[in-house]
Design a protein around this motif. Structure first.
Motif, PDB file in Angstrom:
ATOM      1  N   VAL A   1     -20.234 -14.330 -83.817  1.00 57.94           N
ATOM      2  CA  VAL A   1     -19.902 -15.638 -83.265  1.00 57.94           C
ATOM      3  C   VAL A   1     -21.085 -16.569 -83.479  1.00 57.94           C
ATOM      4  O   VAL A   1     -22.205 -16.262 -83.075  1.00 57.94           O
ATOM      5  N   LEU A   2     -20.808 -17.688 -84.138  1.00 52.78           N
ATOM      6  CA  LEU A   2     -21.805 -18.740 -84.318  1.00 52.78           C
ATOM      7  C   LEU A   2     -21.392 -19.916 -83.450  1.00 52.78           C
ATOM      8  O   LEU A   2     -20.241 -20.366 -83.521  1.00 52.78           O
ATOM      9  N   ARG A   3     -22.308 -20.391 -82.628  1.00 51.27           N
ATOM     10  CA  ARG A   3     -22.049 -21.560 -81.785  1.00 51.27           C
ATOM     11  C   ARG A   3     -22.897 -22.715 -82.300  1.00 51.27           C
ATOM     12  O   ARG A   3     -24.118 -22.655 -82.247  1.00 51.27           O
ATOM     13  N   ALA A   4     -22.217 -23.744 -82.785  1.00 48.25           N
ATOM     14  CA  ALA A   4     -22.911 -24.904 -83.331  1.00 48.25           C
ATOM     15  C   ALA A   4     -22.881 -26.047 -82.320  1.00 48.25           C
ATOM     16  O   ALA A   4     -21.857 -26.303 -81.693  1.00 48.25           O
ATOM     17  N   GLU A   5     -24.024 -26.725 -82.188  1.00 44.70           N
ATOM     18  CA  GLU A   5     -24.130 -27.888 -81.315  1.00 44.70           C
ATOM     19  C   GLU A   5     -24.911 -28.969 -82.037  1.00 44.70           C
ATOM     20  O   GLU A   5     -25.949 -28.693 -82.629  1.00 44.70           O
ATOM     21  N   GLY A   6     -24.389 -30.193 -81.967  1.00 44.86           N
ATOM     22  CA  GLY A   6     -25.102 -31.321 -82.550  1.00 44.86           C
ATOM     23  C   GLY A   6     -24.330 -31.976 -83.670  1.00 44.86           C
ATOM     24  O   GLY A   6     -23.131 -32.187 -83.564  1.00 44.86           O
ATOM     25  N   GLU A   7     -25.038 -32.274 -84.743  1.00 43.72           N
ATOM     26  CA  GLU A   7     -24.474 -33.018 -85.865  1.00 43.72           C
ATOM     27  C   GLU A   7     -24.569 -32.219 -87.162  1.00 43.72           C
ATOM     28  O   GLU A   7     -25.598 -31.628 -87.448  1.00 43.72           O
ATOM     29  N   VAL A   8     -23.484 -32.257 -87.919  1.00 43.09           N
ATOM     30  CA  VAL A   8     -23.487 -31.649 -89.251  1.00 43.09           C
ATOM     31  C   VAL A   8     -23.417 -32.795 -90.255  1.00 43.09           C
ATOM     32  O   VAL A   8     -22.418 -33.513 -90.325  1.00 43.09           O
ATOM     33  N   ASP A   9     -24.499 -32.965 -90.985  1.00 45.29           N
ATOM     34  CA  ASP A   9     -24.576 -34.010 -91.995  1.00 45.29           C
ATOM     35  C   ASP A   9     -25.411 -33.508 -93.162  1.00 45.29           C
ATOM     36  O   ASP A   9     -25.739 -32.321 -93.225  1.00 45.29           O
ATOM     37  N   SER A  10     -25.777 -34.386 -94.063  1.00 48.64           N
ATOM     38  CA  SER A  10     -26.515 -33.954 -95.253  1.00 48.64           C
ATOM     39  C   SER A  10     -27.885 -33.366 -94.906  1.00 48.64           C
ATOM     40  O   SER A  10     -28.440 -32.596 -95.680  1.00 48.64           O
ATOM     41  N   TYR A  11     -28.423 -33.702 -93.753  1.00 49.03           N
ATOM     42  CA  TYR A  11     -29.720 -33.169 -93.344  1.00 49.03           C
ATOM     43  C   TYR A  11     -29.619 -31.792 -92.699  1.00 49.03           C
ATOM     44  O   TYR A  11     -30.561 -31.015 -92.748  1.00 49.03           O
ATOM     45  N   THR A  12     -28.482 -31.502 -92.069  1.00 54.25           N
ATOM     46  CA  THR A  12     -28.366 -30.272 -91.288  1.00 54.25           C
ATOM     47  C   THR A  12     -27.400 -29.248 -91.883  1.00 54.25           C
ATOM     48  O   THR A  12     -27.355 -28.114 -91.421  1.00 54.25           O
ATOM     49  N   ALA A  13     -26.656 -29.630 -92.896  1.00 57.30           N
ATOM     50  CA  ALA A  13     -25.648 -28.732 -93.465  1.00 57.30           C
ATOM     51  C   ALA A  13     -26.257 -27.441 -94.003  1.00 57.30           C
ATOM     52  O   ALA A  13     -25.628 -26.384 -93.946  1.00 57.30           O
ATOM     53  N   GLU A  14     -27.466 -27.516 -94.507  1.00 55.61           N
ATOM     54  CA  GLU A  14     -28.113 -26.320 -95.053  1.00 55.61           C
ATOM     55  C   GLU A  14     -28.355 -25.276 -93.961  1.00 55.61           C
ATOM     56  O   GLU A  14     -28.230 -24.073 -94.204  1.00 55.61           O
ATOM     57  N   LEU A  15     -28.670 -25.717 -92.753  1.00 58.20           N
ATOM     58  CA  LEU A  15     -28.827 -24.789 -91.633  1.00 58.20           C
ATOM     59  C   LEU A  15     -27.503 -24.087 -91.339  1.00 58.20           C
ATOM     60  O   LEU A  15     -27.464 -22.865 -91.165  1.00 58.20           O
TER      61      LEU A  15
END
Length: 113
Positions: A18-32
């Motif tokens: 299970v992966l829990r994502a919080e915040g923003e997914v954009d060109s800066y964070t997509a790699e994470l």
């Protein structure tokens, strides 16, 4: 890349990662997000991505989801998305990916699938 904009936590639960994502997914964070999904897919069990804490979801995030959906199809490892809402759900519906990807209302439903 500003990882402070996106936090992704991972844990094993009931035979799945299970992966829990919080915040923003954009060109800066997509790699994470891509890195965390890559790690999760090495386990050989279903991967459940909880998106309920994602406030913003750019098109690059859709590319990551498609990439790992296809990888899952090739490997026989399910990718299940939990609680996409707001900008995530709008993006999925606009691209009709809501008809391709496995979406669930809550974590329990995704784990039982």
């Amino acid at each position: 890349m500003d990882e402070a904009l996106l936090k992704v936590e991972s844990e094993k639960v009931a035979g799945a990662v299970v992966l829990r994502a919080e915040g923003e997914v954009d060109s800066y964070t997509a790699e994470l997000l891509r890195d965390k999904l890559s790690e999760a897919f090495t386990e050989g069990v279903p991967v459940v991505l909880d998106l309920s804490g994602v406030e913003f979801f750019a098109s690059v995030g859709l590319s990551v989801l498609v990439e790992y959906h296809q990888r899952g199809e090739e490997r026989g490892t399910a990718l299940r998305l939990v609680s996409p809402r707001g900008s995530v759900l709008r993006a999925l519906k606009a691209t009709l990916l809501n008809e391709t990807l496995d979406l669930y209302l809550d974590l329990d439903s995704a784990l039982r699938a």
